[in-house]
Motif scaffolding. Sequence first.
Motif, PDB file in Angstrom:
ATOM      1  N   UNK A 160       4.388   4.768  16.009  1.00 33.54           N
ATOM      2  CA  UNK A 160       5.592   4.149  15.466  1.00 33.54           C
ATOM      3  C   UNK A 160       6.868   4.736  16.064  1.00 33.54           C
ATOM      4  N   UNK A 161       6.728   5.773  16.877  1.00 39.15           N
ATOM      5  CA  UNK A 161       7.897   6.294  17.594  1.00 39.15           C
ATOM      6  C   UNK A 161       8.245   5.414  18.799  1.00 39.15           C
ATOM      7  N   UNK A 162       7.323   4.538  19.197  1.00 38.35           N
ATOM      8  CA  UNK A 162       7.503   3.689  20.381  1.00 38.35           C
ATOM      9  C   UNK A 162       7.873   2.267  19.960  1.00 38.35           C
ATOM     10  N   UNK A 163       8.416   1.459  20.906  1.00 37.32           N
ATOM     11  CA  UNK A 163       8.680   0.055  20.602  1.00 37.32           C
ATOM     12  C   UNK A 163       7.375  -0.645  20.194  1.00 37.32           C
ATOM     13  N   UNK A 164       7.425  -1.635  19.295  1.00 41.87           N
ATOM     14  CA  UNK A 164       8.642  -2.236  18.733  1.00 41.87           C
ATOM     15  C   UNK A 164       9.197  -1.514  17.499  1.00 41.87           C
ATOM     16  N   UNK A 165       8.492  -0.493  16.989  1.00 48.92           N
ATOM     17  CA  UNK A 165       9.000   0.218  15.815  1.00 48.92           C
ATOM     18  C   UNK A 165      10.183   1.118  16.191  1.00 48.92           C
ATOM     19  N   UNK A 166      10.047   1.814  17.311  1.00 49.16           N
ATOM     20  CA  UNK A 166      11.132   2.649  17.847  1.00 49.16           C
ATOM     21  C   UNK A 166      11.678   3.651  16.825  1.00 49.16           C
ATOM     22  N   UNK A 167      10.779   4.194  15.996  1.00 48.77           N
ATOM     23  CA  UNK A 167      11.108   5.225  15.005  1.00 48.77           C
ATOM     24  C   UNK A 167      12.015   4.725  13.884  1.00 48.77           C
ATOM     25  N   UNK A 168      12.333   3.443  13.837  1.00 50.59           N
ATOM     26  CA  UNK A 168      13.147   2.885  12.747  1.00 50.59           C
ATOM     27  C   UNK A 168      12.210   2.467  11.615  1.00 50.59           C
ATOM     28  N   UNK A 169      11.660   3.485  10.942  1.00 47.94           N
ATOM     29  CA  UNK A 169      10.603   3.278   9.969  1.00 47.94           C
ATOM     30  C   UNK A 169      10.966   3.924   8.636  1.00 47.94           C
ATOM     31  N   UNK A 170      10.198   3.554   7.609  1.00 51.66           N
ATOM     32  CA  UNK A 170      10.466   4.096   6.285  1.00 51.66           C
ATOM     33  C   UNK A 170       9.215   4.079   5.431  1.00 51.66           C
ATOM     34  N   UNK A 171       9.100   5.107   4.577  1.00 52.36           N
ATOM     35  CA  UNK A 171       8.183   5.031   3.436  1.00 52.36           C
ATOM     36  C   UNK A 171       8.875   4.180   2.367  1.00 52.36           C
ATOM     37  N   UNK A 172       8.089   3.465   1.599  1.00 51.79           N
ATOM     38  CA  UNK A 172       8.630   2.739   0.466  1.00 51.79           C
ATOM     39  C   UNK A 172       7.893   3.131  -0.798  1.00 51.79           C
ATOM     40  N   UNK A 173       8.607   3.204  -1.936  1.00 50.09           N
ATOM     41  CA  UNK A 173       7.895   3.403  -3.182  1.00 50.09           C
ATOM     42  C   UNK A 173       7.210   2.093  -3.562  1.00 50.09           C
ATOM     43  N   UNK A 174       6.471   2.075  -4.662  1.00 51.09           N
ATOM     44  CA  UNK A 174       5.556   0.970  -4.931  1.00 51.09           C
ATOM     45  C   UNK A 174       6.206  -0.420  -4.907  1.00 51.09           C
ATOM     46  N   UNK A 175       7.417  -0.638  -5.428  1.00 52.05           N
ATOM     47  CA  UNK A 175       7.993  -1.983  -5.329  1.00 52.05           C
ATOM     48  C   UNK A 175       8.236  -2.442  -3.894  1.00 52.05           C
ATOM     49  N   UNK A 176       8.262  -1.512  -2.952  1.00 50.46           N
ATOM     50  CA  UNK A 176       8.445  -1.849  -1.544  1.00 50.46           C
ATOM     51  C   UNK A 176       7.113  -1.826  -0.792  1.00 50.46           C
ATOM     52  N   UNK A 177       6.285  -0.831  -1.085  1.00 50.60           N
ATOM     53  CA  UNK A 177       4.989  -0.681  -0.418  1.00 50.60           C
ATOM     54  C   UNK A 177       3.968  -1.690  -0.935  1.00 50.60           C
ATOM     55  N   UNK A 178       4.028  -1.996  -2.232  1.00 51.55           N
ATOM     56  CA  UNK A 178       3.199  -3.033  -2.871  1.00 51.55           C
ATOM     57  C   UNK A 178       1.709  -2.783  -2.659  1.00 51.55           C
ATOM     58  N   UNK A 179       1.291  -1.538  -2.797  1.00 49.70           N
ATOM     59  CA  UNK A 179      -0.118  -1.182  -2.656  1.00 49.70           C
ATOM     60  C   UNK A 179      -0.661  -1.597  -1.288  1.00 49.70           C
ATOM     61  N   UNK A 180       0.196  -1.542  -0.287  1.00 51.65           N
ATOM     62  CA  UNK A 180      -0.205  -1.851   1.081  1.00 51.65           C
ATOM     63  C   UNK A 180       0.213  -3.222   1.559  1.00 51.65           C
TER      64      UNK A 180
END
Length: 339
Positions: free
Chosen positions: A127-147
């Motif tokens: 995820x450090x490489x394109x297309x993610x380019x390190x612009x990533x985040x953990x999300x709590x459950x309302x965002x992660x939604x159990x995967x």
Amino acid sequence: MSSSSSSVAVAAAMLLCILAAHGPGCYAKHSSKSHHSPPHAHATPHAPHPTPSPATDPPPYVQPPPLPPPATSPPPYVAPSPPAAANSSANGTNADAGWMDARATWYGAPTGAGPDDDGGACGFKNVSLPPFSAMTSCGNEPLFKDGKGCGSCYQIRCVTQNHPACSGVPETVIITDMNYYPVSRYHFDLSGTAFGAMALPGRNDQLRHAGIIDMQFKRVPCQYPGLTVTFHVQHGSNPYYLAILVEYENGDGDVDQVDIMESRPDPAAGSEDGMAPTGEWVPMKESWGSIWRMDTRRPLQGPFSLRITNESGKTLVADQVIPADWAPNEIYSSIIQFD
């Protein structure tokens, strides 16, 4: 009151003080991640206490405070919206349609992608490489939604009312990991790169030094120019167990369901391997993150067709995208993509 009764009362009071000073915190975080908090967030060491005499009665039970009400998942976007103007949040208001309040922290290296394994709880890699380019985040459950929130895209921003180093310019991040210890109803635990991206030019480190800030976010469509939906056969897959990571979906960015269609011998099929699709779709099970699996008691027969459904209910079919001679750890690109 007798002197012996007074001694017992004093001892019990001192024991309560020691328990309060040294008991474990309710929100202690047992994680290998290196998280960052503002300097004032560290507790001041307690002075040592004298050892009390044994108390005859245990301390009274104290009811813990109630937990906050659970947050609901943010609504999915309705239509792709253009990025907000750079000065749209200069006054610190949250009047723009779709923006919601959240808190942000960061973890990992200051200019890294977050997790040490360059992946996360969604199963994505590099995820450090394109297309993610390190612009990533953990999300709590309302965002992660159990995967099932894996791969979702969000615009994030912070304004000067949140911190003097905030730019107010929206940046886009992708949910790639799970945040198990939220500090607010919506909590983005960002990579160091993504957290710093919300800063004014040259003030990235100043913003990261804050450790935790208020910010705003909204769901936006994902865009992977030049890429199609990709299927990564996972390590350990075999004829009786097939696990597939689904990546790079435009639009919703996430996957709600994956179905698989096997093939069977058919001399009239006209294919090189003499196999033809069975015509029967079988639902795969969500294994974890964005990885879906199929378990059988008989050998699976390829080539395999895959049908994916996103959160909005849109469906795409990748015909015979995984060949009969498939292998673990191989990546198979399709010719399909959501609009």
